[in-house]
Design an enzyme around this catalytic site. Structure first.
Site, mmCIF file in Angstrom:
data_model
loop_
_atom_site.group_PDB
_atom_site.id
_atom_site.type_symbol
_atom_site.label_atom_id
_atom_site.label_comp_id
_atom_site.label_asym_id
_atom_site.label_seq_id
_atom_site.Cartn_x
_atom_site.Cartn_y
_atom_site.Cartn_z
ATOM 1 N N LYS A 1 -28.010 23.911 6.731
ATOM 2 C CA LYS A 1 -28.807 24.998 6.148
ATOM 3 C C LYS A 1 -28.033 25.720 5.048
ATOM 4 O O LYS A 1 -28.570 25.986 3.967
ATOM 5 C CB LYS A 1 -29.231 25.981 7.250
ATOM 6 C CG LYS A 1 -30.106 25.351 8.323
ATOM 7 C CD LYS A 1 -30.618 26.362 9.313
ATOM 8 C CE LYS A 1 -29.500 26.956 10.167
ATOM 9 N NZ LYS A 1 -28.861 25.940 11.031
ATOM 10 N N THR A 2 -26.776 26.045 5.308
ATOM 11 C CA THR A 2 -25.953 26.713 4.288
ATOM 12 C C THR A 2 -25.737 25.802 3.088
ATOM 13 O O THR A 2 -25.800 26.248 1.935
ATOM 14 C CB THR A 2 -24.600 27.127 4.887
ATOM 15 O OG1 THR A 2 -24.816 28.002 6.001
ATOM 16 C CG2 THR A 2 -23.739 27.830 3.847
ATOM 17 N N THR B 1 -31.392 29.982 13.358
ATOM 18 C CA THR B 1 -31.370 29.008 14.447
ATOM 19 C C THR B 1 -32.479 29.294 15.452
ATOM 20 O O THR B 1 -32.688 28.500 16.366
ATOM 21 C CB THR B 1 -30.011 29.050 15.176
ATOM 22 O OG1 THR B 1 -29.754 30.396 15.606
ATOM 23 C CG2 THR B 1 -28.891 28.610 14.243
ATOM 24 N N ARG C 1 -21.775 18.616 10.867
ATOM 25 C CA ARG C 1 -20.595 19.469 10.986
ATOM 26 C C ARG C 1 -19.635 18.923 12.040
ATOM 27 O O ARG C 1 -18.415 18.894 11.837
ATOM 28 C CB ARG C 1 -21.010 20.895 11.336
ATOM 29 C CG ARG C 1 -19.811 21.856 11.482
ATOM 30 C CD ARG C 1 -20.284 23.235 11.879
ATOM 31 N NE ARG C 1 -21.087 23.837 10.821
ATOM 32 C CZ ARG C 1 -21.883 24.895 11.006
ATOM 33 N NH1 ARG C 1 -21.990 25.438 12.209
ATOM 34 N NH2 ARG C 1 -22.577 25.395 9.999
ATOM 35 N N ASP D 1 -28.023 34.433 6.006
ATOM 36 C CA ASP D 1 -27.820 33.624 7.204
ATOM 37 C C ASP D 1 -28.176 34.435 8.456
ATOM 38 O O ASP D 1 -28.053 35.661 8.464
ATOM 39 C CB ASP D 1 -26.367 33.165 7.274
ATOM 40 C CG ASP D 1 -26.164 31.993 8.204
ATOM 41 O OD1 ASP D 1 -27.183 31.415 8.644
ATOM 42 O OD2 ASP D 1 -25.008 31.646 8.490
#
Length: 330
Positions: A50-51, A144, A203, A95
């Site tokens: 997402k980032t 999330t 990640r 975020d």
């Protein structure tokens, strides 16, 4: 290190084909019109990109990006200060947007829709609202827990993308790309071994790749083969399905101490020596997704796959229900 491995453009981004296609149309249309892109909401589990996508949006639009988070905005004044300093066309990445305070959230409604905020000066009957015009900007929100966003906020986003977990083949591409950036020689079988233990999350794949690289550098010739990857991940307590120390501790406690359940979450957390929230938010989601654990109204229950994964024989069930003896002790 994590920032160095991020793809810079939409064409480099691996996985999420639907989101990439839809987002690409939104950005290309905005560039052709010469305006700013619609506000974007990205939802999904941590570590899915997402980032990274928010930074790609700024790059594709040729605009600067401002990064902040929902927990950092506790007052409406905090948000007003950020919004008033934005440049035209700038991307504001927010975020964990679902954790923003309610007053700031209500201010964001008007900012997103009308590019205007009302700054309150004074208190009580003498308070005055001063309208402050904002330059057009693009808000990118990441969460999330999309279900915690109130409908008025969710409906103001022009595009909503949900990030899915990655397939093993997609993670292999992520690992090969990252290995090239890290200047690490990785054989296809080695990348497959790492990808299979990465929980469908880029990640985690990048993190495991760096740890396997360290092992290969110290214990071998620096080349990541399947055997080197397997031995390295055994050292770091990541098994063939991606379960780590905490995951296995939860399963072992559930199977060995409570005969597969049902058992309450608090009792299970005490058994593994962790906080209730840690077990519920860190270990359980992956165990449930892998079909190793089930949440029931009576408590947590192990599935047959959990017994097979740990190599234990599932006990016979009597008529007393899961984890309880039958009427005659069977």
């Amino acid at each position: 290190m994590e920032a160095a491995l991020r793809p810079k453009g939409l064409a480099e981004f691996v996985g999420q084909p639907k989101v990439r296609e839809q987002l690409g149309l939104v950005l290309q249309a905005a560039r052709q019109r010469g305006g700013t892109a619609d506000h974007v909401l990205l939802s999904g589990a941590p570590g899915l990109g997402k980032t990274t996508l928010s930074m790609i949006i700024a790059t594709e639009m040729g605009a600067p990006i401002r990064v902040t988070s929902g927990p950092a905005i506790q007052h409406a004044g905090d948000l007003a200060a950020i919004l008033s300093s934005l440049q035209e066309g700038e991307v504001l990445f927010l975020d964990e947007i679902h954790r923003m305070s309610r007053p700031a959230e209500e201010m964001l409604y008007m900012a997103m829709e009308d590019f205007r905020v009302d700054v309150i000066v004074g208190k009580g009957p003498g308070a005055t609202a001063i309208p402050l015009e904002l330059p057009p900007f693009t808000l990118v929100g990441a969460t999330t827990r999309a279900g915690l966003l109130p409908p008025p906020l969710r409906d103001r986003f022009g595009f909503t993308g949900h990030m899915e977990f990655y397939e093993t083949g997609e993670l292999e591409r992520v690992i090969h790309r990252s290995a090239g950036l890290l200047d690490v020689v990785t054989e296809p079988e080695g990348a497959t071994e790492i990808a299979g233990r990465s929980r469908g999350t880029p990640r985690i794949a990048n993190r495991l790749l760096r740890r396997v690289r360290d092992y290969a550098q110290v214990k071998a010739d620096g080349v990541i083969t399947q055997e080197i990857a397997r031995r390295a991940l055994e050292v770091y307590e990541v098994d063939a399905r991606g379960l780590d120390r905490l995951d296995r501790a939860v399963l072992e406690a559930l199977l060995k101490l409570f005969a597969g359940g049902p058992v309450g979450l608090s009792t299970l957390a005490v058994a593994v020596g962790e906080e209730r929230e840690t077990v519920e938010e860190v270990a359980e989601p992956f165990l449930v997704r892998e079909g190793l654990l089930a949440r029931t109204p009576r408590g947590r229950v192990a599935t047959p796959a959990a017994w097979a994964h740990l190599g234990l024989a599932e006990p016979r069930r009597g008529t007393g229900g899961p984890g309880q003896p039958g009427l005659f002790g069977n």
